[in-house]
Write an enzyme that holds these catalytic residues in place. Structure first.
Site, PDB file in Angstrom:
ATOM      1  N   ALA A 187     -22.636  67.000  49.011  1.00 43.81           N
ATOM      2  CA  ALA A 187     -21.881  65.794  48.662  1.00 43.81           C
ATOM      3  C   ALA A 187     -20.421  66.132  48.446  1.00 43.81           C
ATOM      4  O   ALA A 187     -20.061  67.276  48.150  1.00 43.81           O
ATOM      5  CB  ALA A 187     -22.467  65.151  47.406  1.00 43.81           C
ATOM      6  N   GLU A 214     -11.757  75.027  43.537  1.00 45.45           N
ATOM      7  CA  GLU A 214     -12.186  73.776  42.925  1.00 45.45           C
ATOM      8  C   GLU A 214     -13.229  73.997  41.831  1.00 45.45           C
ATOM      9  O   GLU A 214     -13.835  73.050  41.338  1.00 45.45           O
ATOM     10  CB  GLU A 214     -12.733  72.825  43.998  1.00 45.45           C
ATOM     11  CG  GLU A 214     -11.670  72.358  44.992  1.00 45.45           C
ATOM     12  CD  GLU A 214     -12.200  71.347  45.993  1.00 45.45           C
ATOM     13  OE1 GLU A 214     -13.361  70.900  45.831  1.00 45.45           O
ATOM     14  OE2 GLU A 214     -11.452  70.994  46.915  1.00 45.45           O
TER      15      GLU A 214
END
Length: 380
Positions: free
Chosen positions: A264, A331
């Site tokens: 996702a 991230e």
């Protein structure tokens, strides 16, 4: 005596919808040209284009517009045009007469000029998105500094891209078909806007009895669209799941905040949900997807969240390997992937170990299509 001043707008401010979003109105615009200048893409020190236009000396000449701007609007423009300075230019009006007008030029050495920038090309590719994004930026004026607003611009563009997709016509064979005036927004404030945004509404809406509701206080948690994809190998009848630590379960007090999910990720501005699915599969699990099969896309929590999830089954090759590690370190991603039989995934749903909505939705959709996908892959 008028206190307004004459401005020459080029670049994105030469796009009437965006200028209106900045000023709150569309002033009368008159064509003009700035000889001895040209508009080029702004680039950083590495030569990467940043999306901003620069007015710089050059032989091409610049087509733009003239507009009268009030003192209050000057303050708005000065706040918006961070990184630019005002300078008086001599331009020619539609009659070919020289006219003195103010224009925003880039601050010295802030950016370097790249290739020629063309308004028509920009408007066709990015105009609608930029206009929506700028409207959100301008709503922050008076709440945060211009520097802080610009720092939020990448995520603002993501939310604007989601709004553009949401504005497309939607099916309404059973539910209400909305008409003009069915929703009246009396006020809208944004008390928080960073990676996500919170929007506070005071609104009224059409009731099923034909009347209008009383004024309602409503809040929405606003984020960009997301893509989820379940990699599936129909020859081996295996799927790929990812596992990672999740803050949502932690905040709820869940005894185990590690979740089993699909691949996702956010749909970035300028990319399609399909492109995001392929990118995320590579980043999170090192998997190359072949055919993408749409599964039911949906709002996971429409009562309070704007998030819309685009769902896919991704046909691919999943050879037998152990758990893999992936994710983007910059991230903060720490992702473990699992290749397992379709039946094992369904068992995990039955036991409650899989409890993430998008994965359950796509798994059930795959169960519906699985027999035909396997027959096609096996040549049966």
């Amino acid at each position: 005596m008028s206190l307004s001043k004459l401005y020459f707008f080029y670049g994105t401010l030469g796009h009437p919808p965006l200028l209106s979003a900045v000023l709150g109105r569309l002033p009368a615009l008159h064509p003009a040209r700035a000889p001895g200048y040209e508009v080029r893409h702004a680039c950083d020190a590495a030569g990467t284009e940043l999306g901003y236009p620069l007015l710089v000396p050059g032989p091409a000449g610049v087509e733009g517009v003239l507009a009268d701007v009030t003192p209050a609007e000057e303050e708005v423009l000065d706040w918006y045009e961070i990184g630019y300075r005002k300078e008086v230019l001599t331009v020619t009006d539609a009659a070919g007469q020289p006219v003195a007008a103010l224009a925003y030029l880039p601050e010295d050495r802030r950016w370097t000029p790249g290739r020629l920038w063309r308004l028509d090309d920009w408007a066709a590719q990015k105009g609608d998105l930029a206009t929506l994004a700028v409207a959100e930026v301008m709503a922050l004026r008076g709440q945060v500094s211009a520097e802080a607003a610009i720092a939020r611009y990448p995520m603002i563009r993501v939310r604007a891209a989601s709004r553009l997709r949401a504005a497309q016509p939607r099916p309404a064979s059973l539910r209400r078909t909305p008409a003009a005036g069915d929703v009246v927004i009396e006020s809208l404030t944004t008390p928080y806007a960073k990676f996500f945004a919170i929007e506070d509404y005071r609104l009224r809406h059409r009731r099923f009895d034909g009347g209008m509701s009383a004024a309602l206080e409503r809040a929405a948690f606003v984020s960009g669209d997301a893509t989820v994809v379940l990699p599936y190998d129909p020859l081996r009848d295996t799927v790929l799941l990812v596992e990672q630590f999740r803050t949502g379960p932690l905040a709820r007090g869940d005894a185990n905040p590690w979740a089993l999910e699909t691949v996702a990720g956010r749909v970035d501005a300028g990319e399609t949900p399909e492109e995001a699915a392929r990118r995320e599969a590579q980043e999170e699990a090192g998997v190359r997807l072949d055919r993408l099969i749409p599964a039911p896309s949906h709002y996971p929590s429409p009562g309070a969240k704007s998030e819309y999830i685009h769902c896919f089954i991704g046909l691919c090759d999943l050879p037998e390997t152990g758990p893999g590690l992936g994710g983007l370190e910059e991230e903060g991603e720490d992702i473990r992937s699992h290749r397992l039989p379709f039946a094992r995934m369904m068992d995990l749903i039955d036991s409650g170990e899989i409890e993430t909505g998008p994965l359950i939705v796509i798994a059930l959709w795959l169960a519906r299509l699985r027999e035909e996908l396997r027959k096609t892959a096996l040549g049966a």
